[in-house]
Design an enzyme around this catalytic site. Structure first.
Site, PDB file in Angstrom:
ATOM      1  N   HIS A 194     -31.666  -3.410   1.648  1.00 29.42           N
ATOM      2  CA  HIS A 194     -33.076  -3.154   1.589  1.00 29.42           C
ATOM      3  C   HIS A 194     -33.454  -2.167   0.397  1.00 29.42           C
ATOM      4  O   HIS A 194     -33.753  -1.078   0.300  1.00 29.42           O
ATOM      5  CB  HIS A 194     -33.548  -2.460   2.939  1.00 29.42           C
ATOM      6  CG  HIS A 194     -33.618  -3.346   3.838  1.00 29.42           C
ATOM      7  ND1 HIS A 194     -34.796  -4.049   4.110  1.00 29.42           N
ATOM      8  CD2 HIS A 194     -32.820  -3.630   4.841  1.00 29.42           C
ATOM      9  CE1 HIS A 194     -34.932  -4.906   5.273  1.00 29.42           C
ATOM     10  NE2 HIS A 194     -33.562  -4.661   5.589  1.00 29.42           N
ATOM     11  N   ASP A 272     -27.771 -11.106  12.785  1.00 27.27           N
ATOM     12  CA  ASP A 272     -29.045 -10.357  12.639  1.00 27.27           C
ATOM     13  C   ASP A 272     -30.088 -10.584  13.801  1.00 27.27           C
ATOM     14  O   ASP A 272     -31.269 -10.772  13.392  1.00 27.27           O
ATOM     15  CB  ASP A 272     -29.850 -10.572  11.208  1.00 27.27           C
ATOM     16  CG  ASP A 272     -30.885  -9.584  10.730  1.00 27.27           C
ATOM     17  OD1 ASP A 272     -30.729  -8.418  11.143  1.00 27.27           O
ATOM     18  OD2 ASP A 272     -31.694  -9.934  10.062  1.00 27.27           O
TER      19      ASP A 272
END
Length: 334
Positions: A194, A272
């Protein structure tokens, strides 16, 4: 209990062997021997026609079977996630919490410790994905919880998370190198993700000791000719590993194949995975082949580890033994 498993083929982690047996004791692999050389005292179980491999490990999963850990901070949610993992051949997992309030993280660490000390199975620890990430690459993470770290806050997480806080995804360009060093010194697996880091920023962070990156391609600065970005820095550093979400939604299968050629054993799968939930900070809605937030932003996957591996073999052209494809052999979809 000691059991010897005989299968058509056995994957050792490096190659595929035939005519062998896997010796196990209490669910753990002890040795691989010739099928006609099994020691006395082992119960023999034959699996004709099967490829036998060690169980999978998932370093990033949010929940399963209808319970999202962040929305239901309970040992029941961890048990549900473990059962979901087992369905996909995974026996160990790192429960993950997305960017949230620090109090939520602390409570999650407490519940995870309770689960493990009370005999809960499979849990390796807690992976905190955030909150020290870059808002420009937040993806499905909520911007209101994103922050820059303080020494006091990191010290608190390390203190309260002793022996259960195991991994953290952060944007290195948003964190003081001294704070990253502190995490590394306490044995935390720091993973760059991120992040909108430049190539130089990412390369410096990897040189500092960050060993990993989170979900290759997703929520990171891309590789471009004049701006290699974090992706370029990952490709360029032979010591850095990265996870990837092999579902054909988060990443095109061609990108998985190309990355496998470049990174070889440095690339690994995660699910995920999330589950559909209508309460809590993160609402996940299942739409066809993906989970999204209510605004349509792509969120977690619906993968199991077994499906991720199958996708890698059938759609990305990665052989079951994991050896990279020949650079001279073309690959065709389908």
């Amino acid at each position: 209990m000691s059991t010897a498993f005989i299968a058509r083929e056995i994957f050792t982690g490096h190659d595929i062997q035939t005519g062998k047996a896997v010796l196990t004791r209490d669910g753990k692999i002890m040795d691989i021997v010739a099928a006609n050389d099994i020691p006395a005292g082992y119960r023999v179980r034959e699996l004709p026609g099967y490829l036998l491999a060690p169980a999978f490990i998932d370093l990033q999963i949010y929940g399963g079977n209808g319970l999202l850990f962040s929305a239901d901070l309970s040992t029941a949610a961890l048990e549900a996630t473990y059962e979901y993992c087992l369905e996909g051949g995974c026996t160990q997992f790192m429960i993950t919490l997305a960017t949230n309030a620090i109090d939520k993280f602390l409570h999650g660490l407490e519940i995870a410790r309770e689960y493990r000390t009370s005999g809960g199975k499979g849990l390796l620890g807690v992976h905190l994905e955030g909150p020290y990430i870059n808002p420009a690459k937040r993806g499905a993470h909520l911007e209101k919880f994103i922050k820059t770290p303080t020494l006091e806050e990191i010290a608190l997480l390390l203190q309260k998370g002793k022996d259960i806080f195991r991994m953290m995804t952060l944007a290195p360009e948003r964190c003081d190198p001294a704070f990253i060093d502190l995490l590394l010194q306490h044995g935390i697996i720091v993973s760059a993700g991120h992040s909108n880091a430049t190539y130089d920023e990412a390369a410096t962070a990897f040189y500092q000791g960050i060993p990993a990156a989170t979900h290759l391609f997703n929520a990171m600065s891309p590789l471009q000719g004049r701006q290699p970005g974090m992706l370029g820095a990952i490709y360029d550093n032979n010591d850095v590993r990265s996870s990837i979400v092999c579902d054909g939604v988060h990443v095109d299968f061609a990108s998985v194949r190309i990355s496998k050629k470049i990174m070889a054993d440095r690339l690994f799968f995660i699910t995920d995975a999330v589950t559909e939930v209508q309460y809590g900070e993160y609402i996940h809605i299942f739409k066809g082949d993906r989970y999204t937030l209510p605004d349509g932003t792509l969120s977690g996957s619906s993968l199991t580890m077994l499906l991720a591996v199958r996708n890698g073999v059938e759609h990305a052209g990665i052989p079951p033994h994991g050896i990279p494809l020949s650079r001279n052999r073309p690959w065709r979809r389908g």
